[in-house]
Design an enzyme around this catalytic site. Structure first.
Site, mmCIF file in Angstrom:
data_model
loop_
_atom_site.group_PDB
_atom_site.id
_atom_site.type_symbol
_atom_site.label_atom_id
_atom_site.label_comp_id
_atom_site.label_asym_id
_atom_site.label_seq_id
_atom_site.Cartn_x
_atom_site.Cartn_y
_atom_site.Cartn_z
ATOM 1 N N ALA A 1 15.340 -8.231 65.684
ATOM 2 C CA ALA A 1 15.105 -9.359 66.593
ATOM 3 C C ALA A 1 14.860 -8.945 68.041
ATOM 4 C CB ALA A 1 16.282 -10.326 66.532
ATOM 5 N N SER A 2 14.600 -7.681 68.289
ATOM 6 C CA SER A 2 14.405 -7.242 69.677
ATOM 7 C C SER A 2 12.988 -7.466 70.179
ATOM 8 C CB SER A 2 14.766 -5.760 69.821
ATOM 9 O OG SER A 2 13.873 -4.954 69.065
ATOM 10 N N TYR B 1 3.814 -0.500 53.219
ATOM 11 C CA TYR B 1 4.203 -1.805 53.766
ATOM 12 C C TYR B 1 3.974 -2.901 52.727
ATOM 13 C CZ TYR B 1 4.414 -5.741 57.022
ATOM 14 O OH TYR B 1 4.740 -6.910 57.659
#
Length: 175
Positions: free
Chosen positions: A13-14, A155
């Site tokens: 969440a940064s 990914y």
């Protein structure tokens, strides 16, 4: 669903989507834990923005690919409990350092993107079961459904695995 007053952990969440989710949940009245593994100054900036707007936010450092680190994170959350987990942490497929070999890159992407969600979800369920309430939200990608280029291969695989994890957790946790 009313979420005001709920305690939420947002992994990764940064910055980016995770930061936006954390800010929106804080604005909705949630007590938000901002998870970050490396860029603590960015996490602090998100927390500062939330608190300056009147919300509640704390930072919790954890590399979600590490079982030991996840255990420590959830031990810290145990006192306040956890109502909602947002599994958002991921490795950016376009940020692969050129010196990292294929096997190491695979382990890193799968470790953060899929193993991290798995470990955090199981730990979150342990906190949610006694209350018989909780929500786990797994952030995936359209790459789970598309044929991937070489740069996106790991990914895409991790996000496809996230879909299986989500369906399995729904069956495990529903009762």
């Amino acid at each position: 669903m009313r979420i005001k007053g709920k305690t939420v952990l947002v992994t990764g969440a940064s910055q980016g989507l995770g930061a936006a989710i954390a800010k929106d949940l804080a604005e909705a009245g949630c007590n938000v834990y901002i998870n970050c593994a490396h860029r603590m100054s960015k996490a602090q900036a998100v927390a500062d923005e939330i608190t300056e707007s009147g919300g509640q936010a704390s930072i919790i450092r954890c590399d979600v690919s590490s079982a030991e680190s996840v255990t420590h994170m959830f031990d810290a959350l145990r006192e306040n409990g956890l109502d909602i987990l947002i599994n958002n942490a991921r490795v950016d497929p376009y940020q692969r350092p050129p010196e990292v070999d294929d096997a190491s890159w695979f382990d890193r992407v799968m470790g953060v993107n899929l193993k991290g969600a798995y470990l955090c979800s199981l730990a979150a369920l342990d906190l949610m079961k006694p209350k018989r309430w909780g929500r786990i939200v797994n952030i995936s990608s359209v790459w789970a459904y598309r044929p991937a280029s070489r740069a996106m291969l790991e990914y895409a695989m991790s996000k496809a695995g996230m879909h299986s994890l989500t369906r399995s957790l729904a069956c495990l946790a529903a009762p």
